[in-house]
Design an enzyme around this catalytic site. Structure first.
Site, PDB file in Angstrom:
ATOM      1  N   GLU A   1       0.815  -1.214   0.000  1.00  0.00           N
ATOM      2  CA  GLU A   1       0.000   0.000   0.000  1.00  0.00           C
ATOM      3  C   GLU A   1       0.848   1.263   0.000  1.00  0.00           C
ATOM      4  OE1 GLU A   1      -2.505   1.594  -0.603  1.00  0.00           O
ATOM      5  OE2 GLU A   1      -4.265   1.113   0.577  1.00  0.00           O
ATOM      6  N   ASP A   2       0.293   2.309  -0.565  1.00  0.00           N
ATOM      7  CA  ASP A   2       0.985   3.601  -0.553  1.00  0.00           C
ATOM      8  C   ASP A   2       1.004   4.196   0.848  1.00  0.00           C
ATOM      9  OD1 ASP A   2      -1.765   3.987  -0.561  1.00  0.00           O
ATOM     10  OD2 ASP A   2      -1.788   5.426  -2.209  1.00  0.00           O
TER      11      ASP A   2
ATOM     12  N   ASP B   1      -3.686   4.814   6.530  1.00  0.00           N
ATOM     13  CA  ASP B   1      -4.246   5.994   7.195  1.00  0.00           C
ATOM     14  C   ASP B   1      -5.253   5.531   8.250  1.00  0.00           C
ATOM     15  OD1 ASP B   1      -4.897   8.651   7.700  1.00  0.00           O
ATOM     16  OD2 ASP B   1      -6.245   8.831   5.994  1.00  0.00           O
TER      17      ASP B   1
ATOM     18  N   LYS C   1       0.430   6.723   8.651  1.00  0.00           N
ATOM     19  CA  LYS C   1      -0.088   7.943   9.286  1.00  0.00           C
ATOM     20  C   LYS C   1      -0.926   7.497  10.474  1.00  0.00           C
ATOM     21  CE  LYS C   1      -2.678  10.631   6.483  1.00  0.00           C
ATOM     22  NZ  LYS C   1      -3.115  11.669   5.518  1.00  0.00           N
TER      23      LYS C   1
ATOM     24  N   VAL D   1      -0.849  14.201   2.083  1.00  0.00           N
ATOM     25  CA  VAL D   1       0.361  14.188   1.258  1.00  0.00           C
ATOM     26  C   VAL D   1       0.078  13.748  -0.180  1.00  0.00           C
ATOM     27  CG1 VAL D   1       1.937  13.876   3.213  1.00  0.00           C
ATOM     28  CG2 VAL D   1       0.973  11.859   2.082  1.00  0.00           C
TER      29      VAL D   1
ATOM     30  N   ASP E   1      -2.326  10.773  -4.714  1.00  0.00           N
ATOM     31  CA  ASP E   1      -3.005  11.831  -5.460  1.00  0.00           C
ATOM     32  C   ASP E   1      -3.840  12.754  -4.591  1.00  0.00           C
ATOM     33  OD1 ASP E   1      -4.956   9.688  -4.911  1.00  0.00           O
ATOM     34  OD2 ASP E   1      -6.310  10.928  -6.106  1.00  0.00           O
TER      35      ASP E   1
HETATM   36  P1  IMP Z   1      -7.415   4.276   4.728  1.00  0.00           P
HETATM   37  O1  IMP Z   1      -8.476   3.298   4.388  1.00  0.00           O
HETATM   38  O2  IMP Z   1      -7.979   5.468   5.467  1.00  0.00           O
HETATM   39  O3  IMP Z   1      -6.233   3.687   5.457  1.00  0.00           O
HETATM   40  O4  IMP Z   1      -6.967   4.934   3.365  1.00  0.00           O
HETATM   41  C1  IMP Z   1      -6.016   4.412   2.547  1.00  0.00           C
HETATM   42  C2  IMP Z   1      -6.044   5.081   1.211  1.00  0.00           C
HETATM   43  O5  IMP Z   1      -6.467   6.447   1.293  1.00  0.00           O
HETATM   44  C3  IMP Z   1      -4.670   5.146   0.616  1.00  0.00           C
HETATM   45  O6  IMP Z   1      -4.415   4.016  -0.163  1.00  0.00           O
HETATM   46  C4  IMP Z   1      -4.701   6.412  -0.189  1.00  0.00           C
HETATM   47  O7  IMP Z   1      -5.166   6.150  -1.505  1.00  0.00           O
HETATM   48  C5  IMP Z   1      -5.690   7.295   0.503  1.00  0.00           C
HETATM   49  N1  IMP Z   1      -5.017   8.298   1.383  1.00  0.00           N
HETATM   50  C6  IMP Z   1      -4.940   8.316   2.722  1.00  0.00           C
HETATM   51  N2  IMP Z   1      -4.217   9.356   3.162  1.00  0.00           N
HETATM   52  C7  IMP Z   1      -3.818  10.015   2.058  1.00  0.00           C
HETATM   53  C8  IMP Z   1      -3.004  11.206   1.849  1.00  0.00           C
HETATM   54  O8  IMP Z   1      -2.483  11.868   2.769  1.00  0.00           O
HETATM   55  N3  IMP Z   1      -2.817  11.552   0.551  1.00  0.00           N
HETATM   56  C9  IMP Z   1      -3.340  10.871  -0.512  1.00  0.00           C
HETATM   57  N4  IMP Z   1      -4.097   9.767  -0.356  1.00  0.00           N
HETATM   58  C10 IMP Z   1      -4.329   9.350   0.919  1.00  0.00           C
HETATM   59 MG    MG Z   2      -6.028   7.579  -3.401  1.00  0.00          MG
END
Ligand code: IMP
Ligand code: MG
Length: 180
Positions: free
Chosen positions: A99-100, A103, A131, A153, A159
């Site tokens: 994963e990138d 979050d 994060k 970010v 993106d």
């Molecule tokens: P989660 O489900 O909240 O952990 O979100 C994960 C996904 O949200 C990542 O794969 C990103 O595509 C997107 N994402 C979360 N934080 C950021 C950020 O700071 N910048 C860009 N995309 C983010």
């Molecule tokens: Mg995204």
């Protein structure tokens, strides 16, 4: 390097990204020696990281892609939408989710459960960025590139409304951009 006008501050330079991929690639290569490693990347944000990490992995592996989304603009909707499934059957495979950014963890929690239901032999997570400030629920990455503060970010695949993925570094998006 010249910084894009919409970037407030650089968090991961190109050189640091290279070092992270080398370090994680070496660790993963050791840990998965003799296993049936399947790298699964989550589109689209993780493609840059996947491509760089992959070239630092020396054990036998295969790759595949999934697509989900939970974001609209700079905010999570909290609901994961499944947009593309795997081509390779995960049954019996040692899966590493690439994963990138980790979050809230909602996306990876969901994918982990989907793959466990399909009898993956093991599932671990490798996140380029972590994060932790926004984490909801109990999910951690097994391999982490860099822990970052609670900022939105962009770059290195990440993106904002599909833009800035091509920046070779990770930077904080200038808040004036979402005010526009
Ligand atoms: P989660 O489900 O909240 O952990 O979100 C994960 C996904 O949200 C990542 O794969 C990103 O595509 C997107 N994402 C979360 N934080 C950021 C950020 O700071 N910048 C860009 N995309 C983010
Ligand atoms: Mg995204």
């Amino acid at each position: 390097m010249t910084m894009h006008k919409d970037v407030e501050r650089i968090l991961v330079t190109e050189e640091e990204a290279r070092e992270i991929c080398k370090r994680l690639g070496e660790q993963i290569s050791k840990d998965y020696q003799g296993k049936k490693l399947l790298l699964v990347s989550v589109l689209k944000g993780a493609v840059v990281f996947m491509a760089d990490l992959l070239r630092n992995i020396t054990c036998e592996c295969e790759i595949d892609f999934m697509a989900v989304s939970s974001y609209s603009g700079a905010k999570t909707t909290g609901v994961v939408k499944f947009k593309k499934d795997l081509d390779i059957n995960p049954d019996g495979r040692d899966i590493l989710l690439v994963e990138d950014i980790l979050d809230s963890g909602i996306t990876l929690n969901y994918l982990k459960n989907v793959l466990l239901d399909r009898n993956a032999a093991s599932i671990r997570i490798c996140a380029f960025l972590d994060k932790p400030a926004n984490r909801r629920g109990d999910i951690q990455a097994d391999y982490v590139g860099k822990v970052i503060p609670d900022e939105f970010v962009i770059g290195y695949g990440l993106d904002y409304d599909e833009k800035y993925r091509n920046l070779p570094y990770v930077g904080i998006l200038s808040p004036k951009v979402y005010a526009e």
